[in-house]
Structure formats: C-alpha cells, structure tokens
Design a protein around this motif. Structure first.
Motif, PDB file in Angstrom:
ATOM      1  N   VAL A  96     108.446  21.870 -49.175  1.00  0.00           N
ATOM      2  CA  VAL A  96     109.573  22.431 -48.415  1.00  0.00           C
ATOM      3  C   VAL A  96     109.273  22.399 -46.926  1.00  0.00           C
ATOM      4  O   VAL A  96     108.196  22.811 -46.490  1.00  0.00           O
ATOM      5  CB  VAL A  96     109.864  23.875 -48.866  1.00  0.00           C
ATOM      6  N   SER A  97     110.228  21.904 -46.145  1.00  0.00           N
ATOM      7  CA  SER A  97     110.065  21.868 -44.692  1.00  0.00           C
ATOM      8  C   SER A  97     111.418  22.148 -44.039  1.00  0.00           C
ATOM      9  O   SER A  97     112.448  22.253 -44.713  1.00  0.00           O
ATOM     10  CB  SER A  97     109.518  20.512 -44.228  1.00  0.00           C
ATOM     11  N   ASP A 107     111.155  17.680 -50.288  1.00  0.00           N
ATOM     12  CA  ASP A 107     110.608  16.324 -50.334  1.00  0.00           C
ATOM     13  C   ASP A 107     111.249  15.431 -49.276  1.00  0.00           C
ATOM     14  O   ASP A 107     111.508  14.240 -49.500  1.00  0.00           O
ATOM     15  CB  ASP A 107     110.803  15.704 -51.726  1.00  0.00           C
ATOM     16  N   GLY A 108     111.564  16.007 -48.109  1.00  0.00           N
ATOM     17  CA  GLY A 108     112.119  15.250 -46.996  1.00  0.00           C
ATOM     18  C   GLY A 108     113.608  15.003 -47.063  1.00  0.00           C
ATOM     19  O   GLY A 108     114.163  14.294 -46.208  1.00  0.00           O
ATOM     20  N   LEU A 136     121.406  24.285 -55.686  1.00  0.00           N
ATOM     21  CA  LEU A 136     120.566  24.660 -56.821  1.00  0.00           C
ATOM     22  C   LEU A 136     120.581  23.585 -57.903  1.00  0.00           C
ATOM     23  O   LEU A 136     119.534  23.176 -58.395  1.00  0.00           O
ATOM     24  CB  LEU A 136     121.035  25.986 -57.415  1.00  0.00           C
ATOM     25  N   ALA A 137     121.783  23.150 -58.277  1.00  0.00           N
ATOM     26  CA  ALA A 137     121.915  22.212 -59.398  1.00  0.00           C
ATOM     27  C   ALA A 137     122.552  20.888 -59.017  1.00  0.00           C
ATOM     28  O   ALA A 137     122.315  19.870 -59.662  1.00  0.00           O
ATOM     29  CB  ALA A 137     122.742  22.864 -60.518  1.00  0.00           C
ATOM     30  N   HIS A 138     123.388  20.889 -57.958  1.00  0.00           N
ATOM     31  CA  HIS A 138     124.134  19.687 -57.586  1.00  0.00           C
ATOM     32  C   HIS A 138     123.947  19.404 -56.100  1.00  0.00           C
ATOM     33  O   HIS A 138     123.645  20.305 -55.326  1.00  0.00           O
ATOM     34  CB  HIS A 138     125.637  19.860 -57.856  1.00  0.00           C
ATOM     35  N   ILE A 150     117.594  21.514 -56.053  1.00  0.00           N
ATOM     36  CA  ILE A 150     116.371  21.919 -56.748  1.00  0.00           C
ATOM     37  C   ILE A 150     116.323  21.277 -58.133  1.00  0.00           C
ATOM     38  O   ILE A 150     115.295  20.748 -58.562  1.00  0.00           O
ATOM     39  CB  ILE A 150     116.298  23.451 -56.864  1.00  0.00           C
ATOM     40  N   GLY A 151     117.458  21.304 -58.828  1.00  0.00           N
ATOM     41  CA  GLY A 151     117.509  20.777 -60.182  1.00  0.00           C
ATOM     42  C   GLY A 151     117.485  19.269 -60.273  1.00  0.00           C
ATOM     43  O   GLY A 151     117.401  18.712 -61.372  1.00  0.00           O
ATOM     44  N   LEU A 152     117.564  18.574 -59.135  1.00  0.00           N
ATOM     45  CA  LEU A 152     117.515  17.116 -59.119  1.00  0.00           C
ATOM     46  C   LEU A 152     116.159  16.611 -58.645  1.00  0.00           C
ATOM     47  O   LEU A 152     115.967  15.402 -58.500  1.00  0.00           O
ATOM     48  CB  LEU A 152     118.612  16.566 -58.191  1.00  0.00           C
ATOM     49  N   ALA A 153     115.240  17.529 -58.393  1.00  0.00           N
ATOM     50  CA  ALA A 153     113.957  17.154 -57.805  1.00  0.00           C
ATOM     51  C   ALA A 153     112.786  17.530 -58.708  1.00  0.00           C
ATOM     52  O   ALA A 153     111.730  17.950 -58.239  1.00  0.00           O
ATOM     53  CB  ALA A 153     113.808  17.817 -56.437  1.00  0.00           C
ATOM     54  N   GLY A 154     113.001  17.394 -60.004  1.00  0.00           N
ATOM     55  CA  GLY A 154     111.913  17.632 -60.939  1.00  0.00           C
ATOM     56  C   GLY A 154     111.614  19.086 -61.208  1.00  0.00           C
ATOM     57  O   GLY A 154     110.568  19.423 -61.762  1.00  0.00           O
TER      58      GLY A 154
END
Length: 246
Positions: A96-97, A107-108, A136-138, A150-154
């Motif tokens: 997180v940045s 992740d950028g 969160l999800a989409h 968040i839900g698309l990043a593993g």
C-alpha cells in the motif's frame, strides 16, 4: 481519542459528499459519517465520475472546523493516511502506498481516492465533507489510469461494515494526532508512504503541462517541481504522474 462520530449507512445515494453538502447547508454540523453501499453519481477530482458498485465503500465525514481554509485543506492528507492504514490490514503495509496528493495505491494501482469539499457554515467556521471511496470488490472501468480493488488483487474482499468500521477508527486516530500535534507528524507519515517524490514527474494543470523532477513537498503538502531550466514550481492541485508513468 474520545467517542467516535455516529455513522449513517444508506443503501444508495447520488453521492455521499452531495448528501453531506445538503446536510451542512441545512445547518447540520456533525461530526457525522455518511456511508453508502452504492453511489449513482459518485465524483472524483475535477468533476470526473467515479461510480461505486455494491460491494465497494463510499463514505464521507461531515464536520465543522474553525481552521482557516488553508489549514482545513490538510485534512486530505489525514484522510489519505487513514485510508492507507485501513488497507494495510487487508493487503499488507508493503503493498500500500500513496500517490500525491491523495490517491491510495495497491501494488501501484489506484484502489482508493479522496475528495474534500467545503463551504462557509451558517453557524460559523467551515463545513468539510471528507469523502473517501475505497474499491473493496469492484473497480471502475474506462478510467484514465487503471484502477483495482482489494478483491481483485489476490485478497478476499472485506465486508462493507467491517471495512467501514476500520476506516472510521483510522480516520479518528489520525485526526486526533493532527489536532493534538499539528500537521508536521501527519506530513512526515504521509511522505513516508508516498512514492515518486524525488524522480521524474509530469504535472497537467489544465492550461499547461509541466515536466521535470519532483523535489519533495512543502510544509503544507504542495508538490515542488523542478523544471529542466532549474525553475522551481509549486503545485497545489493537478493531475501528476511520477516515474515511468510520467
């Protein structure tokens, strides 16, 4: 830290910032969190649309302040820090940045954004609508730069209520630090999480595009941009791109 502000959860709304504005102009002072499971007319910077599907988090803190407009604007850094800290709990601190001034990246890639609006309150001081949107999800499609969730990043997408609770806690904690210790500790923590502040940079300011090297930030968070001829420009707002993206 004291008691947390009350939280109003709406199933759907045009935008949580718009609802906060309506309430402020009707005399409400807050502090009050207004959260929605879905926004039909969400907005980002410069009036851009930012849709929020069910499963994402849109929340606005309505508050009144006696700070000057310049001081009140510091709340955008408070909000970005708080959103980043909340995301740490789901994705890990190393992923997180923050991208200047207030996009939160996973992740950028953009995962959350901040939109602060304000006005003169009828009972004195300024009202602030501190809007925070977290995917969160989409993730919205058709944006100028890629977005993620968040839900698309593993990572499993967190529940709306759980994410909202963490966000409220985090904002309250950082706001207390700001109130008690001033802006410098906030700026130091924000700078520590912000990438690209000493590398290639392009700033689009509406009427002009500037290229140069980011040279850190001012005490109020404004970006210093050093142009090829050595001139130093102070950037308070605009679309700014760092590193390879520049």
């Amino acid at each position: 830290m004291g008691d947390l502000p009350p939280v109003l959860i709406l199933e759907t709304v045009d935008s949580t910032n718009a609802e906060a504005r309506r309430r402020a102009e009707a005399g409400e002072t807050g502090p009050l969190w207004i959260a929605a499971r879905r926004q039909s007319e969400g907005r980002g910077r410069r009036g851009r649309r930012w849709e929020s599907d069910s499963g994402n988090l849109a929340a606005t803190l309505l508050m009144r302040t006696a700070r000057t407009p310049a001081e009140a604007a510091q709340v955008t850094f408070v909000a970005a820090l708080a959103a980043a800290e909340m995301l740490d709990g789901y994705a890990g601190r190393e992923r997180v940045s923050i991208k200047w001034p207030n996009d939160v990246m996973l992740d950028g890639v953009k995962v959350a954004g901040i939109l602060v609006e304000s006005g003169v309150h009828a009972s004195g001081g300024l009202w602030l609508a501190v809007g925070i949107g977290i995917n969160l999800a989409h993730a919205p499609e058709g944006t100028e730069r890629p977005a993620t969730a968040i839900g698309l990043a593993g990572t499993e997408a967190p529940a709306f209520e759980a994410a909202l609770g963490r966000l409220v806690d985090s904002v309250s904690a950082w706001q207390a630090r700001w109130d008690q210790m001033g802006f410098q500790p906030v700026l130091d923590a924000w700078t520590d999480r912000t990438r690209g502040l000493n590398g290639p940079c392009v700033a689009r300011l509406g009427s002009e595009t500037l290229e140069g090297t980011a040279d850190g930030v001012e005490a109020d968070g404004a970006l210093r941009l050093r142009l090829a001829d050595g001139t130093l420009r102070r950037i308070s707002a605009g679309d700014v791109f760092f590193g390879e993206a520049a």
